[in-house]
Every structure is written in C-alpha cells, then in structure tokens.
Design an enzyme around this catalytic site. Structure first.
Site, mmCIF file in Angstrom:
data_model
loop_
_atom_site.group_PDB
_atom_site.id
_atom_site.type_symbol
_atom_site.label_atom_id
_atom_site.label_comp_id
_atom_site.label_asym_id
_atom_site.label_seq_id
_atom_site.Cartn_x
_atom_site.Cartn_y
_atom_site.Cartn_z
ATOM 1 N N ASN A 104 0.731 -8.580 33.186
ATOM 2 C CA ASN A 104 -0.686 -7.588 33.752
ATOM 3 C C ASN A 104 -1.191 -6.996 32.500
ATOM 4 O O ASN A 104 -0.706 -5.884 32.029
ATOM 5 C CB ASN A 104 -0.097 -6.771 34.883
ATOM 6 C CG ASN A 104 -1.339 -5.986 35.383
ATOM 7 O OD1 ASN A 104 -2.419 -6.073 34.770
ATOM 8 N ND2 ASN A 104 -1.134 -4.874 36.199
ATOM 9 N N SER A 154 8.114 -0.516 33.151
ATOM 10 C CA SER A 154 8.911 -0.339 31.644
ATOM 11 C C SER A 154 9.910 -1.503 31.480
ATOM 12 O O SER A 154 10.943 -1.273 31.117
ATOM 13 C CB SER A 154 9.373 1.036 31.680
ATOM 14 O OG SER A 154 8.577 1.972 31.731
ATOM 15 N N LYS A 187 -3.883 -5.454 31.974
ATOM 16 C CA LYS A 187 -4.569 -4.499 32.339
ATOM 17 C C LYS A 187 -5.920 -4.293 31.704
ATOM 18 O O LYS A 187 -6.445 -5.333 31.310
ATOM 19 C CB LYS A 187 -3.521 -2.936 32.264
ATOM 20 C CG LYS A 187 -2.463 -2.908 33.123
ATOM 21 C CD LYS A 187 -1.592 -1.730 33.321
ATOM 22 C CE LYS A 187 -0.450 -2.122 33.845
ATOM 23 N NZ LYS A 187 0.649 -0.706 33.944
HETATM 24 P P1 13P Z 1 4.536 -1.270 32.182
HETATM 25 O O1 13P Z 1 5.512 -2.424 32.193
HETATM 26 O O2 13P Z 1 3.513 -0.880 31.079
HETATM 27 O O3 13P Z 1 5.541 -0.095 32.844
HETATM 28 O O4 13P Z 1 3.601 -1.627 33.463
HETATM 29 C C1 13P Z 1 4.048 -2.249 34.682
HETATM 30 C C2 13P Z 1 2.921 -2.504 35.430
HETATM 31 O O5 13P Z 1 2.294 -1.850 36.017
HETATM 32 C C3 13P Z 1 2.491 -3.957 35.547
HETATM 33 O O6 13P Z 1 1.609 -4.307 36.766
#
Ligand code: 13P
Length: 250
Positions: free
Chosen positions: A9, A213, A11
């Site tokens: 993801n 994480s 984002k």
């Molecule tokens: P992180 O791996 O940056 O913690 O994000 C996890 C997440 O929200 C994936 O959708």
C-alpha cells in the site's frame, strides 16, 4: 492451501514517474522469487494506468487504495470502481484505518463500496483493526468482530469466496511497533473463527494478511504463523528491495 499474498500500500507517496519505476523494480525482483507468493502493488489513482502498463502479464497484480461508494454521477473528486476496473486493476483496498479515521468512513459507506467493487469484479482487500486504547482496554476482539459483522456478513457465499481480509492494528501502522507474531496469530485465528461461524469451511480459504510495521526483519516470524497468510505493507513497500524481501519470507 491458502494463497500467500504480499501487498504494497503505497498510500499518498511517489510521483507517477517514481511509481512506474518502483513497479518495474517490483516486477524485476518478483521474477527471482521462487516462493508461491502473489505480489500486489497499490499505487495512488493517478499512477494506475501507467503502472498497469508495466505490470500486465508479469504476475504482479495491481490494486487501488479506495473506490467511490456510488456507481457514477455528480460526485466531484471521486473515482468509481468501474473506472478502476476498466484499466485492468484487479483489487481494491477498502476500510483502511486511515480512511475510517481521517475521512469518516463508516460500515454503511463501506457496504456500498464493497457492492461497487464486486459489481465491477474488483477483489476487495477489506481492512480491520483496533486502536491502541481499544487494545489496552482488551476490546480488540469485539472491535474486529463488529467490523466483520457490519460489512463482511452482508456478503453472499460467492462474494465471500473472493474476499481478502487485512488485519492492521492501528497502533502498529507506521509506528515501528509491530504486533508480536503471537498477537497476530491469536487475532487472525479469532477472525477466522468469526468468519467460519457465518460462512463455514469457506473461511479456511480466506487469506488474512497482517499489516503494521511489517518489514524484512520481522516478516518471516509473522508469516510462520498458521493463520497469517501474508502482509499488507506500507512504508517498506516503497523500497522494492524490502518489499521483495518480505515476499521471500514465507
Ligand atoms: P506500515 O507498514 O507503514 O506500518 O503501514 C501499514 C499499512 O497501513 C498498510 O496498509
């Protein structure tokens, strides 16, 4: 055997040019992974078309990070499931905690989004997970149960058979504070029990991904657990090397 999946993801990160480069690196790296793992990348909407061009036919699948709750019309700024699917995109992340928290997505909205996803043959990656205060109050089981009951329980058996679940404890997202593999297994097994009570043995085939994480150092330990079928990766998915290393961790 359940599918093993590692989904990235991205984002709201990368420019379209950077995103295409990252996708190319994932494709190249994925070729050398001789493990039975499906790689999925979820770039921002603006990148989907170009990322599809470099992933099509490679084995790396593409997901959107969201879709509109409505089919079409006067909804300024929204992107429909039909638009996404028309590009050849196969998946859509729905119910991510950031969408629930910052954009007020409720189960009611998510039911409509799920309907749109299925109507356009997109496979939903439905995210659930508790906040820190809910975990500390011992309410994590009831929180995820409600998130499942209010949305997943509205699916029929045919739709349920395609669903992917991602358990992402909010306290572990972007914090560097991963759930322990025992914590992950405990709640993944619970999630499967909740699904089994409603959908029976079909729930044995539902991939349940862990997110929060997850990185190349902790993925193998997490993925060693019976009910952890892969990961939904945020930060570490922005580096192709790390993302592929996570895929090798099964
Ligand atoms: P992180 O791996 O940056 O913690 O994000 C996890 C997440 O929200 C994936 O959708």
């Amino acid at each position: 055997m359940r599918k093993k999946i590692v989904a990235g993801n991205w984002k709201m990160n990368t420019t379209p040019v950077e995103g295409v480069e990252l996708a190319k690196e994932v494709v190249a790296g994925g070729r050398n992974v001789d493990k039975p793992v499906d790689f999925i990348v979820a770039p921002p909407f603006t990148h989907l078309s170009e990322v599809m061009k470099v992933t099509r036919g490679t084995g790396v699948a593409v997901s959107a990070q969201n879709c509109a709750a409505e089919a079409k019309g006067a909804y300024t700024g929204e992107v429909s499931a039909a638009m996404i699917a028309s590009l050849g995109v196969e998946y859509v992340i729905l119910g991510h905690s950031e969408r629930r928290e910052y954009y007020g997505e409720t189960s009611q909205t998510l039911n409509k989004k799920m309907e749109q996803a299925y109507a356009n043959n997109l496979v939903p990656i439905y995210c659930i997970g508790e906040k820190l205060e809910e975990r500390e109050a011992g309410k994590h089981f009831e929180v995820v149960k409600a998130q499942i009951e209010e949305v997943v329980f509205n699916l029929d058996a045919e739709k349920f058979a395609k669903l992917i679940i991602a358990y992402e404890p909010v306290w572990a997202i972007g914090t560097g504070k991963t759930a322990t593999s025992d914590q992950a297994q405990e709640i993944h097994a619970y999630i499967r029990t909740v699904l089994k009570d409603k959908f029976g043995d079909a729930a044995d085939s539902t991939p349940i991904l862990y997110g929060g994480s997850c990185n190349p150092s902790n993925a193998a330990e997490l993925f060693s657990k019976e009910d952890v079928d892969g990961g939904l990766i945020g930060g570490a998915s922005l580096k192709a090397g790390d993302f592929i290393a996570i895929g090798r961790s099964f």
